[in-house]
Scaffold this motif. Structure first.
Motif, short mmCIF file in Angstrom:
data_model
loop_
_atom_site.label_atom_id
_atom_site.label_comp_id
_atom_site.label_asym_id
_atom_site.label_seq_id
_atom_site.Cartn_x
_atom_site.Cartn_y
_atom_site.Cartn_z
N LEU A 38 3.06 -29.13 -56.36
CA LEU A 38 2.04 -28.75 -55.38
C LEU A 38 0.65 -28.75 -56.01
CD1 LEU A 38 3.70 -25.66 -53.59
CD2 LEU A 38 3.33 -27.96 -52.65
N ILE A 39 0.58 -28.19 -57.23
CA ILE A 39 -0.72 -28.09 -57.91
C ILE A 39 -1.27 -29.48 -58.22
CG2 ILE A 39 -1.78 -27.36 -60.10
CD1 ILE A 39 0.16 -24.89 -59.95
N ALA A 45 -5.95 -34.50 -54.70
CA ALA A 45 -6.63 -34.60 -53.39
C ALA A 45 -8.02 -33.93 -53.38
CB ALA A 45 -5.75 -33.96 -52.32
N ASP A 46 -8.30 -33.05 -54.32
CA ASP A 46 -9.53 -32.24 -54.26
C ASP A 46 -10.68 -32.95 -54.97
OD1 ASP A 46 -11.53 -30.38 -54.37
OD2 ASP A 46 -10.23 -28.71 -54.95
N PRO A 97 -5.47 -40.29 -60.63
CA PRO A 97 -6.67 -41.11 -60.84
C PRO A 97 -7.78 -40.39 -61.61
CG PRO A 97 -6.60 -40.27 -58.60
CD PRO A 97 -5.36 -39.78 -59.25
N LYS A 98 -7.48 -39.19 -62.12
CA LYS A 98 -8.45 -38.48 -62.96
C LYS A 98 -7.67 -37.89 -64.13
CE LYS A 98 -8.77 -35.64 -58.79
NZ LYS A 98 -9.57 -34.83 -57.90
N PRO A 99 -8.35 -37.64 -65.24
CA PRO A 99 -7.60 -37.30 -66.45
C PRO A 99 -6.83 -35.99 -66.37
CG PRO A 99 -9.98 -37.18 -66.83
CD PRO A 99 -9.79 -37.76 -65.47
N VAL A 100 -5.60 -36.06 -66.87
CA VAL A 100 -4.78 -34.87 -67.07
C VAL A 100 -4.44 -34.85 -68.56
CG1 VAL A 100 -2.69 -33.62 -66.42
CG2 VAL A 100 -3.77 -35.17 -64.76
#
Ligand code: COA
Length: 259
Positions: A38-39, A45-46, A97-100
């Motif tokens: 969920l996170i 999405a944010d 699509p953004k760094p983790v």
């Protein structure tokens, strides 16, 4: 939103995700996996969030693996389902699509090592230890570990770790290319945040394209090169690329908007 097994906080558009079962060395049970899914979906999405960090609660463990207590009594069908579920979540992280980034603050074993490897890169504290000890249980890694470990450190080193089930320390992990750097534990989060603060000044569409293309590096044929060329073409027509190129020519700092 609050979760049963995970703590989250946001600072400077960076989401910090802390797996919070310190009494079980942050082992990944089904609740953790469901909450993490969920996170991660919300993170992707944010638009206000630019990057995420995953770490474990406490000073001893990042994550000491999947929760072994949930393995008893599983049959073949349930085993495949469990592995597929974990693989899908970790793949979602890898393709975000953004760094983790994994801030590996202690034991990263089994599913913990697999989660760290699904992140875009890893920074370790000096006390971190890595391993895929599933063979000790008569199992193999089920959340992508056989694939990602082999890609990250090479087949010979990966197979030694997979077959012997032994752990390596942070310096060995660094020497193997499994982690990008090793820092004192107190410096771990500041170090990762500092790297992300640099990344977060770049054009978001370019960041997403770099991740997408790099994820195709092991794809068969020309898929990676084709993706790179297509993304180069898409990016060059964006507002942010025009801004970046103009800013270079005008000797000023680029102001990216994500368009
Ligand atoms: N699943 C479930 N519980 C786990 C766990 C896991 N993967 N790893 C640790 N724990 C629990 C222990 O059972 C113990 O719980 P308890 O206090 O209720 O008995 C608690 O976490 C602390 O672990 P403990 O083993 O006492 O700590 P240690 O410092 O002696 O050893 C490790 C640390 C990491 C070496 C050891 O916990 C270990 O080998 N864990 C399993 C690693 C593994 O095989 N992971 C792959 C799973 S597929």
């Amino acid at each position: 939103m609050s979760y049963q097994t995970i703590l989250t906080s946001i600072e400077d558009a960076i989401l910090t995700i802390v797996i919070n079962r310190p009494d079980k060395l942050n082992a990944l049970n089904q609740v953790v996996l469901a909450e993490l899914a969920l996170i991660i979906d919300d993170f992707i999405a944010d638009p206000a969030l630019k990057a995420a960090i995953i770490m474990g609660s406490g000073e001893k463990a990042f994550i000491a693996g999947a929760d072994i207590s949930e393995f008893s009594g599983l049959d073949t069908v349930a085993g495949v389902e469990l592995a597929r579920k974990g693989q899908q979540l970790f793949s979602r992280i890898e393709h975000a699509p953004k760094p983790v980034v994994a801030a590996v603050n202690g034991f990263a074993l089994g599913g913990g090592c697999e989660l760290a490897m699904a992140c875009h890169f890893r920074v370790a504290s000096e006390n971190a230890k890595f391993g895929q000890p599933e063979v000790n249980l008569g199992l193999l890694p089920g959340y992508g570990g056989t694939q990602r470990l082999t890609r990250l450190i090479g087949k010979g080193r990966a197979l030694e770790l997979l077959l012997a089930g032994t752990m390596i320390d942070a310096v060995t992990a660094f020497n193997y290319g499994l982690v990008n750097r090793v820092v004192p534990q107190a410096m771990l989060l500041p170090e990762v945040k500092s790297v992300l603060s640099v990344i977060n000044t770049k054009a978001p569409l370019a960041i997403a394209a770099c991740i997408e293309a790099a994820n195709l590096a092991d794809a068969p044929g020309n898929a990676g090169y084709d993706n790179e060329a297509e993304n180069f073409g898409k990016l060059i027509a964006t507002h942010d690329a025009r801004e970046g190129i103009a800013a270079f020519m005008e000797k000023r700092k680029a102001e990216f908007t994500g368009n």
